[in-house]
Motif scaffolding. Structure first.
Motif, short mmCIF file in Angstrom:
data_model
loop_
_atom_site.label_atom_id
_atom_site.label_comp_id
_atom_site.label_asym_id
_atom_site.label_seq_id
_atom_site.Cartn_x
_atom_site.Cartn_y
_atom_site.Cartn_z
N LEU A 7 0.03 15.79 -2.87
CA LEU A 7 0.05 14.47 -3.48
C LEU A 7 1.31 14.26 -4.30
CD1 LEU A 7 -3.68 14.19 -4.59
CD2 LEU A 7 -2.58 13.01 -2.68
N SER A 8 1.75 15.28 -5.00
CA SER A 8 2.97 15.18 -5.78
C SER A 8 4.17 14.98 -4.87
CB SER A 8 3.16 16.45 -6.62
OG SER A 8 4.37 16.40 -7.34
N TYR A 9 4.20 15.67 -3.73
CA TYR A 9 5.30 15.51 -2.78
C TYR A 9 5.31 14.08 -2.21
CZ TYR A 9 8.35 16.22 1.23
OH TYR A 9 9.38 16.12 2.13
N LEU A 10 4.14 13.58 -1.81
CA LEU A 10 4.05 12.24 -1.23
C LEU A 10 4.44 11.16 -2.24
CD1 LEU A 10 0.79 12.63 0.88
CD2 LEU A 10 3.09 12.25 1.77
N ASP A 11 3.99 11.32 -3.47
CA ASP A 11 4.35 10.34 -4.50
C ASP A 11 5.85 10.35 -4.76
OD1 ASP A 11 1.76 9.52 -4.78
OD2 ASP A 11 1.39 10.52 -6.69
N GLY A 12 6.45 11.51 -4.74
CA GLY A 12 7.90 11.60 -4.92
C GLY A 12 8.68 11.00 -3.77
N LEU A 13 8.10 11.07 -2.59
CA LEU A 13 8.75 10.53 -1.39
C LEU A 13 8.60 9.02 -1.29
CD1 LEU A 13 10.13 11.16 1.40
CD2 LEU A 13 7.81 11.37 2.33
N LEU A 14 7.39 8.51 -1.55
CA LEU A 14 7.06 7.10 -1.30
C LEU A 14 7.11 6.23 -2.55
CD1 LEU A 14 4.12 7.71 1.19
CD2 LEU A 14 6.48 7.10 1.76
N LEU A 15 7.12 6.83 -3.73
CA LEU A 15 7.30 6.13 -5.00
C LEU A 15 6.30 4.97 -5.19
CD1 LEU A 15 11.21 5.98 -4.92
CD2 LEU A 15 9.75 7.70 -6.04
N PRO A 16 5.00 5.24 -5.14
CA PRO A 16 4.00 4.17 -5.26
C PRO A 16 4.02 3.46 -6.60
CG PRO A 16 2.96 6.32 -5.39
CD PRO A 16 4.37 6.56 -4.96
N SER A 17 4.50 4.10 -7.66
CA SER A 17 4.50 3.47 -8.99
C SER A 17 5.43 2.25 -9.05
CB SER A 17 4.91 4.49 -10.06
OG SER A 17 6.23 4.96 -9.83
N ARG A 18 6.32 2.10 -8.08
CA ARG A 18 7.24 0.97 -8.05
C ARG A 18 6.61 -0.31 -7.51
NH1 ARG A 18 13.12 3.25 -5.92
NH2 ARG A 18 13.44 4.83 -7.57
N PHE A 19 5.40 -0.20 -7.00
CA PHE A 19 4.81 -1.34 -6.29
C PHE A 19 3.56 -1.87 -6.99
CE2 PHE A 19 7.20 1.11 -3.25
CZ PHE A 19 7.88 0.14 -2.52
N ARG A 20 3.41 -3.20 -6.96
CA ARG A 20 2.16 -3.85 -7.33
C ARG A 20 1.37 -4.03 -6.03
NH1 ARG A 20 6.18 -6.88 -9.02
NH2 ARG A 20 5.58 -8.57 -7.60
N ILE A 94 -6.27 10.02 1.90
CA ILE A 94 -5.01 9.70 1.24
C ILE A 94 -4.43 8.46 1.91
CG2 ILE A 94 -2.70 10.53 0.66
CD1 ILE A 94 -3.84 13.40 1.02
N ALA A 95 -4.09 7.45 1.12
CA ALA A 95 -3.59 6.20 1.69
C ALA A 95 -2.36 5.70 0.94
CB ALA A 95 -4.69 5.13 1.66
N TYR A 96 -1.39 5.18 1.69
CA TYR A 96 -0.22 4.54 1.10
C TYR A 96 0.01 3.22 1.83
CZ TYR A 96 0.84 8.79 -1.47
OH TYR A 96 0.75 9.86 -2.33
N HIS A 97 -0.06 2.12 1.10
CA HIS A 97 0.04 0.80 1.71
C HIS A 97 1.47 0.25 1.60
CE1 HIS A 97 -0.97 -3.69 1.75
NE2 HIS A 97 -1.07 -3.26 2.99
N LEU A 98 1.76 -0.55 0.58
CA LEU A 98 3.11 -1.11 0.45
C LEU A 98 4.22 -0.06 0.39
CD1 LEU A 98 2.61 -4.17 -1.94
CD2 LEU A 98 2.64 -4.12 0.56
N PRO A 99 3.99 1.08 -0.26
CA PRO A 99 5.06 2.10 -0.25
C PRO A 99 5.45 2.55 1.15
CG PRO A 99 3.47 2.60 -1.95
CD PRO A 99 2.88 1.48 -1.15
N LEU A 100 4.49 2.52 2.09
CA LEU A 100 4.79 2.93 3.46
C LEU A 100 5.37 1.77 4.27
CD1 LEU A 100 4.79 5.31 5.34
CD2 LEU A 100 2.43 4.79 5.97
N ASP A 101 5.16 0.54 3.84
CA ASP A 101 5.85 -0.59 4.46
C ASP A 101 7.33 -0.57 4.11
OD1 ASP A 101 3.73 -1.95 5.82
OD2 ASP A 101 3.01 -2.70 3.89
#
Length: 325
Positions: A7-20, A94-101
């Motif tokens: 999870l730490s690796y994925l968050d560092g890669l996709l940066l979900p905190s930048r998105f609403r 585990i899901a990533y929406h806008l960060p993966l767009d």
């Protein structure tokens, strides 16, 4: 690999905190702490969950997960079954929406551009999710539609003049038809997304910008697929992408850019021509049997002049037809 390390690796890669976003990104349902085998897919449907159970997966990685803003919050019915499957088998979701767009290399829009050969030049829209660029060489609307069909394996629904030349293009995967007006203001010739709404047709016709609805799933399968391949290569995880097709958003063929007569009278649209070609063998068989079709609202018989009748059905939204002797 430990779940928290992944999870730490994925968050560092996709940066979900930048998105609403409209859903929680990252871990949505907690399973076992050690992750070796991952099943990846576009949506966390029951079919994908069952596939993961059969594969003895430790985690499921998706673009469309659960707990969307505004949806029913109670865990009943189908939701109970889905979440129950995860909990019973101790599988992480585990899901990533806008960060993966939005990811510049692994994201849905980045992968769509790479697959189609488009040349990105910028971004626009809310949180700069949508992309802007140009085609490698000029294409007509019909040529771009055929290219999308070849690349995505899905016939797009197209609003526009089939012969119009295109150069500047904008795109945003999934249900991003709401960005069409912004794309028009940016001066593009065409806009590609996954789905289409009623008002989209009018905006496209009135602006002259060609609109391509290429399928929600069809335009969003490539981001999570690229992410799965990345995890295989970089972390050595057994991450398997599973493509469970979904037809939502794509159409079949062209609809006219404008409903106006030309100098020779009422012009037969491309959609009508397609309908005539598609249904001509059916009418030939019916004629041999002394039968014909009539639209169920009684606005006309379908037989000779098939193009006009088919166009009438398309534009009038007739709900059914009946077989008459």
């Amino acid at each position: 690999m430990k779940r928290e390390e992944l999870l730490s690796y994925l968050d560092g890669l996709l940066l979900p905190s930048r998105f609403r976003d409209y859903c929680p990104n990252g871990l949505q349902v907690e399973g076992r702490g050690e992750i070796v085998r991952i099943i990846a897919g576009v949506t966390a449907s029951q079919a994908l969950l069952d596939f993961a159970v059969d594969r003895a997966a430790d985690a499921i990685l998706v673009h469309h997960g659960y707990f969307w803003k505004g949806e029913e919050g109670r865990i009943t019915g189908l939701r109970r079954r889905r979440i129950g499957t995860l909990l019973k088998h101790d599988i992480n979701l585990i899901a990533y929406h806008l960060p993966l767009d939005a990811h510049p290399e692994l994201g849905n829009n980045a992968r769509l551009a790479a697959l189609c050969g488009w040349l990105p030049e910028g971004r626009f829209g809310d949180q700069e999710i949508a992309w802007l660029g140009r085609l490698p060489q000029k294409q007509t609307v019909a040529e771009l539609a055929a290219h999308l069909h070849r690349v995505l394996g899905r016939q797009p629904l197209v609003i526009g003049d089939a012969e119009r030349p295109l150069q500047r293009i904008a795109w945003c995967s999934g249900g991003a038809q709401g960005y069409l007006e912004q794309a028009i203001e940016l001066g593009v010739d065409a806009y590609v997304s996954g789905e289409i709404s009623e008002q989209t047709v009018h905006l496209a016709r009135e602006s002259g910008v060609a609109y391509f609805a290429a399928g929600h799933h069809a335009t969003e399968r490539y981001g999570v697929q690229a992410l799965a391949a990345h995890l295989n290569a970089q972390l050595g995880l057994a991450c398997e992408f599973v493509d469970l097709d979904n037809p939502v958003g794509a159409g079949s063929g062209f609809f006219p850019a404008a409903l106006v007569p030309d100098q020779a009278g009422q012009r037969q649209s491309t959609a009508e021509q397609a309908a005539e070609e598609e249904f001509q063998p059916v009418f030939a068989v019916l004629a041999e049997c002394g039968l014909r079709l009539r639209d169920g609202n009684g606005s006309g018989q379908l037989g000779g002049g098939l193009g006009e009748a088919a166009g009438g059905l398309i534009d009038a939204d007739v709900g059914f037809i009946e077989l008459v002797a």
